[in-house]
Design an enzyme around this catalytic site. Sequence first.
Site, short mmCIF file in Angstrom:
data_model
loop_
_atom_site.label_atom_id
_atom_site.label_comp_id
_atom_site.label_asym_id
_atom_site.label_seq_id
_atom_site.Cartn_x
_atom_site.Cartn_y
_atom_site.Cartn_z
N CYS A 57 0.84 -1.21 0.00
CA CYS A 57 0.00 0.00 0.00
C CYS A 57 0.87 1.25 0.00
O CYS A 57 2.01 1.25 0.47
CB CYS A 57 -0.89 0.04 1.24
SG CYS A 57 -2.18 -1.19 1.26
N GLU A 59 0.59 3.93 1.84
CA GLU A 59 0.92 4.42 3.18
C GLU A 59 2.14 3.71 3.74
O GLU A 59 3.04 4.33 4.32
CB GLU A 59 -0.27 4.20 4.14
CG GLU A 59 -1.52 4.98 3.76
CD GLU A 59 -2.43 4.22 2.81
OE1 GLU A 59 -1.93 3.39 2.02
OE2 GLU A 59 -3.63 4.47 2.83
N CYS A 91 -2.29 -0.84 7.27
CA CYS A 91 -1.55 0.43 7.24
C CYS A 91 -1.76 1.21 8.53
O CYS A 91 -0.84 1.87 9.02
CB CYS A 91 -1.96 1.26 6.03
SG CYS A 91 -1.33 0.56 4.49
N1 THU Z 1 -4.33 0.43 -1.19
C1 THU Z 1 -3.45 1.35 -0.68
O1 THU Z 1 -2.47 1.73 -1.33
N2 THU Z 1 -3.68 1.81 0.56
C2 THU Z 1 -4.70 1.41 1.37
O2 THU Z 1 -4.74 1.78 2.54
C3 THU Z 1 -5.76 0.55 0.84
C4 THU Z 1 -5.48 -0.05 -0.48
C5 THU Z 1 -4.09 -0.09 -2.53
C6 THU Z 1 -3.72 -1.55 -2.55
C7 THU Z 1 -4.15 -1.96 -3.94
O3 THU Z 1 -3.09 -1.69 -4.84
C8 THU Z 1 -5.30 -1.04 -4.26
O4 THU Z 1 -5.25 0.02 -3.32
C9 THU Z 1 -6.67 -1.71 -4.19
O5 THU Z 1 -6.83 -2.40 -3.00
#
Ligand code: THU
Length: 134
Positions: A57, A59, A91
């Site tokens: 993710c 974060e 996260c």
């Molecule tokens: N994702 C994030 O980057 N941060 C989050 O807190 C939630 C989800 C991303 C992971 C994945 O690449 C996409 O969002 C869909 O879940």
Amino acid sequence: MLDNKTLQAMRRAASTARRQAYAPYSGFKVGAAVLAGSGRIYAGANVENASYGLTICAERAAVCAAVAAGERRLRAVLVAAPDAAPPCGACRQVLAEFAAPDCPVYLTAPAGRTAPRQLRLGELLPLAFKFHKP
Ligand code: THU
């Protein structure tokens, strides 16, 4: 709270990182920026993988960038995601390792001109797990 100049700088950093997001599977691009103890801002973007569960993710990528630069304390967090989506549970726990419960978390929509939604990490993750050596 944060002064407007710092908030705008975090917005820019998250939005720039978001443009580099690697999200060919979900199409859901996320950028994040953290303001660290030194006053410097670190950014991250989500990085997906063909083996979906290995996705990182935005974060957590931003936290890792800050820690790799020697930071150990986070003063503010900003996320730029579609519909101003909040950080996932994993996260939140990673943020809680380096940020206090009163740390502000700003949620923004990409390219949005609307004011960010502001919460505290402790609202997003009450009772965060803390490890105490027995
Ligand atoms: N994702 C994030 O980057 N941060 C989050 O807190 C939630 C989800 C991303 C992971 C994945 O690449 C996409 O969002 C869909 O879940």
